[in-house]
Design an enzyme around this catalytic site. Structure first.
Site, mmCIF file in Angstrom:
data_model
loop_
_atom_site.group_PDB
_atom_site.id
_atom_site.type_symbol
_atom_site.label_atom_id
_atom_site.label_comp_id
_atom_site.label_asym_id
_atom_site.label_seq_id
_atom_site.Cartn_x
_atom_site.Cartn_y
_atom_site.Cartn_z
ATOM 1 N N ARG A 77 -8.847 41.902 88.774
ATOM 2 C CA ARG A 77 -9.060 43.124 88.006
ATOM 3 C C ARG A 77 -7.881 43.307 87.055
ATOM 4 O O ARG A 77 -6.741 43.423 87.495
ATOM 5 C CB ARG A 77 -9.165 44.321 88.953
ATOM 6 C CG ARG A 77 -9.232 45.646 88.232
ATOM 7 C CD ARG A 77 -9.369 46.832 89.178
ATOM 8 N NE ARG A 77 -9.353 48.039 88.374
ATOM 9 C CZ ARG A 77 -8.567 49.084 88.578
ATOM 10 N NH1 ARG A 77 -7.734 49.118 89.595
ATOM 11 N NH2 ARG A 77 -8.598 50.109 87.764
ATOM 12 N N HIS A 121 -6.814 51.996 81.277
ATOM 13 C CA HIS A 121 -5.757 52.158 82.266
ATOM 14 C C HIS A 121 -4.555 52.769 81.534
ATOM 15 O O HIS A 121 -3.476 52.189 81.474
ATOM 16 C CB HIS A 121 -5.430 50.824 82.951
ATOM 17 C CG HIS A 121 -4.841 50.961 84.325
ATOM 18 N ND1 HIS A 121 -5.386 50.380 85.455
ATOM 19 C CD2 HIS A 121 -3.747 51.640 84.763
ATOM 20 C CE1 HIS A 121 -4.640 50.665 86.514
ATOM 21 N NE2 HIS A 121 -3.630 51.435 86.120
ATOM 22 N N GLU A 166 -8.613 56.133 87.437
ATOM 23 C CA GLU A 166 -7.969 57.322 87.996
ATOM 24 C C GLU A 166 -7.987 58.530 87.062
ATOM 25 O O GLU A 166 -6.944 58.943 86.525
ATOM 26 C CB GLU A 166 -6.536 56.989 88.432
ATOM 27 C CG GLU A 166 -6.494 55.862 89.459
ATOM 28 C CD GLU A 166 -5.131 55.654 90.111
ATOM 29 O OE1 GLU A 166 -4.135 56.180 89.596
ATOM 30 O OE2 GLU A 166 -5.074 54.981 91.148
ATOM 31 N N ASN A 298 -9.192 53.787 94.445
ATOM 32 C CA ASN A 298 -7.863 53.282 94.779
ATOM 33 C C ASN A 298 -7.278 54.161 95.882
ATOM 34 O O ASN A 298 -7.473 55.372 95.872
ATOM 35 C CB ASN A 298 -6.945 53.352 93.548
ATOM 36 C CG ASN A 298 -7.542 52.639 92.343
ATOM 37 O OD1 ASN A 298 -8.404 51.765 92.497
ATOM 38 N ND2 ASN A 298 -7.093 53.007 91.152
ATOM 39 N N TYR A 300 -3.697 54.863 98.368
ATOM 40 C CA TYR A 300 -2.309 54.570 98.730
ATOM 41 C C TYR A 300 -1.788 55.368 99.919
ATOM 42 O O TYR A 300 -1.054 54.839 100.746
ATOM 43 C CB TYR A 300 -1.387 54.799 97.520
ATOM 44 C CG TYR A 300 -1.583 53.756 96.453
ATOM 45 C CD1 TYR A 300 -0.927 52.531 96.514
ATOM 46 C CD2 TYR A 300 -2.473 53.964 95.400
ATOM 47 C CE1 TYR A 300 -1.135 51.552 95.559
ATOM 48 C CE2 TYR A 300 -2.684 52.995 94.438
ATOM 49 C CZ TYR A 300 -2.011 51.782 94.520
ATOM 50 O OH TYR A 300 -2.228 50.812 93.585
ATOM 51 N N GLU A 355 -7.718 49.231 94.258
ATOM 52 C CA GLU A 355 -6.255 49.156 94.382
ATOM 53 C C GLU A 355 -5.867 49.603 95.781
ATOM 54 O O GLU A 355 -6.343 50.634 96.264
ATOM 55 C CB GLU A 355 -5.528 50.095 93.399
ATOM 56 C CG GLU A 355 -5.547 49.665 91.960
ATOM 57 C CD GLU A 355 -4.790 50.638 91.044
ATOM 58 O OE1 GLU A 355 -3.830 51.299 91.500
ATOM 59 O OE2 GLU A 355 -5.176 50.731 89.873
HETATM 60 C C1 FCB Z 1 -2.008 53.668 90.673
HETATM 61 C C2 FCB Z 1 -2.141 53.076 89.275
HETATM 62 C C3 FCB Z 1 -1.475 51.740 89.121
HETATM 63 C C4 FCB Z 1 -0.144 51.699 89.841
HETATM 64 C C5 FCB Z 1 -0.307 52.137 91.275
HETATM 65 C C6 FCB Z 1 0.962 52.057 92.088
HETATM 66 O O1 FCB Z 1 -2.115 55.053 90.595
HETATM 67 O O2 FCB Z 1 -3.497 52.941 88.940
HETATM 68 O O3 FCB Z 1 -1.341 51.467 87.754
HETATM 69 O O4 FCB Z 1 0.777 52.488 89.172
HETATM 70 O O5 FCB Z 1 -0.791 53.452 91.306
#
Ligand code: FCB
Length: 445
Positions: A77, A121, A166, A298, A300, A355
């Site tokens: 990607r 992006h 995002e 995505n 985290y 992500e």
């Molecule tokens: C996400 C973004 C990516 C990167 C990661 C850590 O929010 O899409 O570009 O910065 O975080």
């Protein structure tokens, strides 16, 4: 990972984005983006770092694709830089820009790697910013034109498309918090931007499908799991608001439920709303809710939230739990919960994680390797959460690790390293980390 089973055909990927890796900002006819301007504005990024050179991927893409092939990657990607294609945002097309991505895609296809192209992006051409940016409806219309141009040029080779990466970051992080370009701090502008980012997805999806029949299209949302600090009604209400702000505000209109009523009420009471009746025009909600071909997000971390005076004044609570270099809590359970919710409540299918990954700063050791056992552990825990979700019936079809290589991490500059390939930014030397070898084994098995 021995006992982990993933379905046949599961898409094992890795992700990057244009401004974070390409460099060559003045080459190939590329125009200026809001990130060029922002990163060159004193005080906006740590140590004034910019993406001027980044990983120099624009020149080294063949070497980078060779690394992907060595990894055994099934899918990659990347994002297309809007200012490379339409340097002025709209109108004249820069053929050199299209040619660069065609060469990249051909290199991927020659190695058996499926391209997943993200169209936005975060690198908006400055001409569009100066005409109002995302708070202006015309930017969504310009996005659809751009999406059509790229899909017409690459649609014979690229079958998988992400429209907007995002929308929460495009709107709130960039226009209300102001940590990202264009660095505004204006609630009504941010809320207007959020609608236009979603509208851009809907209009862009139409344009891609018209230009490239058979294309598979999705947006890519970012989710933060929201957990109340206690079971008190006030803390639970703060978590309700937090989840509404980060997750449901985008998910609900995409799923055809419209904007969440509780959030409209909260934002309204706080005095944050723009002239909503003028912004959301007839037909917009249907455009946004048009069925996509897959659902991408995505993931985290989570936030533990406690009540403030009002729900929108929630406080983030920092527990004494393991955190990454970004200060983000490691919370794989949140990924599992979101996957189940997308499946059972929102009925999304098929689902892709576009992500997931972690920043740790390990240098190259004396033995020439990068020993990032903690990154391996992070990825292992999150893949275990995926595997549990699949076992529970979630139609998860792919996983893209963020990121293939260390890169320009936005406002943090080069001070955060998310890669499974280490990059020495002085020499541009790439060194696969231990996590690279580990991920290669996972893919192979
Ligand atoms: C996400 C973004 C990516 C990167 C990661 C850590 O929010 O899409 O570009 O910065 O975080």
């Amino acid at each position: 990972m021995d006992t982990m089973m993933f379905p046949e055909g599961f898409v094992w990927g890795a992700a990057t984005s244009a401004y974070q890796i390409e460099g060559a900002v003045h080459e190939g006819g590329r125009g200026e983006s809001i990130w060029d301007r922002f990163s060159h504005t004193p005080g906006k990024t740590r140590d004034g770092h910019t993406g001027d050179v980044a990983c120099d991927h624009y020149h080294r893409y063949k070497e980078d694709v060779a690394l992907m092939a060595d990894l055994g990657l099934k899918a990659y990607r990347f994002s297309v830089a809007w200012p490379r294609i339409l340097p002025g945002g709209r109108g004249a097309v820069n053929q050199q820009g299209l040619d660069f991505y065609r060469r990249l895609v051909d290199e991927l296809l020659a190695r058996g790697i499926t391209p997943y192209a993200t169209l936005y992006h975060w690198d908006l051409p400055v001409a569009l910013e100066d005409a109002g940016g995302w708070p202006a409806r015309a930017t969504a219309e310009a996005f659809a034109e751009y999406a059509g141009v790229v899909a017409a040029a690459l649609g014979d080779r690229v079958k998988h498309w992400i429209t907007i990466n995002e929308p929460w970051c495009v709107s709130f992080l960039s226009h209300q918090i102001g940590e990202h370009a264009p660095g505004r701090q204006d609630w009504p502008a941010a809320i207007a931007a959020s609608h236009h980012a979603l509208l851009a997805h809907g209009l862009g999806m139409q344009a891609i499908r018209a230009a490239a029949p058979g294309a598979q299209v999705s947006v890519a949302l970012n989710f933060t799991a929201a957990v109340p600090a206690s079971e008190s009604p006030a803390d639970r209400d703060a978590a309700r608001h937090y989840d509404g702000h980060f997750n449901r505000w985008f998910l609900d209109p995409l799923a055809g439920h419209g904007y969440p009523a509780d959030m409209l009420a909260d934002y309204g009471e706080a005095g944050y709303m723009p002239d909503w009746g003028a912004i959301v025009q007839p037909g917009d909600l249907a455009t946004i809710a048009a069925p996509a071909d897959f659902f991408a997000f995505n993931y985290y971390t989570r936030e533990v939230v406690a009540a403030g005076q009002r729900p929108w004044q929630y406080r983030a609570v920092r527990l004494d739990t393991p955190r990454t270099e970004m200060g983000w809590e490691i919370y794989p359970e949140g990924l599992y919960n979101i996957l189940l919710r997308l499946h059972s409540h929102y009925r999304m299918r098929p689902i892709y994680i576009t992500e997931n990954g972690v920043s740790y700063l390990h240098p190259v050791s004396e033995d020439g390797h990068v020993h990032d056992q903690d990154r391996i552990e992070f990825l292992r825990l999150h893949l275990a959460a995926c595997q549990r979700a699949i076992a529970a019936g979630v139609p998860l079809a792919g996983y893209f690790q963020w990121s293939l290589m260390d890169n320009f991490e936005w406002a943090h500059g080069y001070h955060q390293r998310f890669g499974i390939v280490h990059v020495d930014f002085d020499t541009q030397r790439r060194t696969p980390k231990d996590s690279f070898g580990w991920y290669r084994e996972v893919i192979a098995r």
